[in-house]
Design a protein around this motif. Structure first.
Motif, mmCIF file in Angstrom:
data_model
loop_
_atom_site.group_PDB
_atom_site.id
_atom_site.type_symbol
_atom_site.label_atom_id
_atom_site.label_comp_id
_atom_site.label_asym_id
_atom_site.label_seq_id
_atom_site.Cartn_x
_atom_site.Cartn_y
_atom_site.Cartn_z
ATOM 1 N N MET A 160 -10.698 7.926 -3.670
ATOM 2 C CA MET A 160 -9.245 7.768 -3.740
ATOM 3 C C MET A 160 -8.475 9.002 -3.279
ATOM 4 O O MET A 160 -7.253 9.020 -3.342
ATOM 5 C CB MET A 160 -8.848 7.417 -5.180
ATOM 6 C CG MET A 160 -9.376 6.080 -5.635
ATOM 7 S SD MET A 160 -8.820 5.682 -7.293
ATOM 8 C CE MET A 160 -7.055 5.580 -7.052
ATOM 9 N N VAL B 233 -5.352 12.758 -8.040
ATOM 10 C CA VAL B 233 -5.643 11.325 -8.097
ATOM 11 C C VAL B 233 -5.976 10.868 -9.510
ATOM 12 O O VAL B 233 -5.515 9.834 -9.966
ATOM 13 C CB VAL B 233 -6.824 11.008 -7.147
ATOM 14 C CG1 VAL B 233 -7.251 9.556 -7.285
ATOM 15 C CG2 VAL B 233 -6.453 11.310 -5.721
ATOM 16 N N THR C 20 -7.649 10.198 -0.509
ATOM 17 C CA THR C 20 -6.706 10.036 0.595
ATOM 18 C C THR C 20 -5.490 9.181 0.241
ATOM 19 O O THR C 20 -4.548 9.112 1.010
ATOM 20 C CB THR C 20 -7.408 9.406 1.819
ATOM 21 O OG1 THR C 20 -7.932 8.137 1.447
ATOM 22 C CG2 THR C 20 -8.526 10.305 2.322
ATOM 23 N N VAL C 21 -5.518 8.557 -0.928
ATOM 24 C CA VAL C 21 -4.406 7.715 -1.346
ATOM 25 C C VAL C 21 -3.197 8.585 -1.657
ATOM 26 O O VAL C 21 -3.282 9.550 -2.407
ATOM 27 C CB VAL C 21 -4.794 6.879 -2.592
ATOM 28 C CG1 VAL C 21 -3.599 6.119 -3.120
ATOM 29 C CG2 VAL C 21 -5.937 5.946 -2.267
ATOM 30 N N ASN C 22 -2.063 8.249 -1.055
ATOM 31 C CA ASN C 22 -0.814 8.937 -1.308
ATOM 32 C C ASN C 22 -0.901 10.442 -1.036
ATOM 33 O O ASN C 22 -0.382 11.251 -1.782
ATOM 34 C CB ASN C 22 -0.337 8.685 -2.741
ATOM 35 C CG ASN C 22 1.151 8.932 -2.895
ATOM 36 O OD1 ASN C 22 1.881 8.986 -1.925
ATOM 37 N ND2 ASN C 22 1.590 9.089 -4.114
#
Length: 58
Positions: A41, A56, A43-45
């Motif tokens: 996760m 994260v 790379t999310v947001n």
């Protein structure tokens, strides 16, 4: 007039009292590989422009 309910437990009392649900959540926490989830996760947001994103896992 305000009054205090002496039979009501406080937040501190709730932390001291052992509860089955808390034990189950602790067991579940040990089963999950959080590092793997965080890696997937990451790379999310996460936009290089602007402010850094919150971690994260937060």
């Amino acid at each position: 007039m305000a009054w205090k309910n002496l039979t009501q437990t406080s937040l501190a009392d709730a932390f001291i009292h052992e509860h089955e649900a808390i034990t189950e959540l602790d067991e579940l926490n040990q089963l999950i590989d959080w590092k793997s989830i965080e890696f997937q996760m990451i790379t999310v947001n996460n936009n290089p422009m602007g402010e850094r994103a919150w971690p994260v896992m937060v």
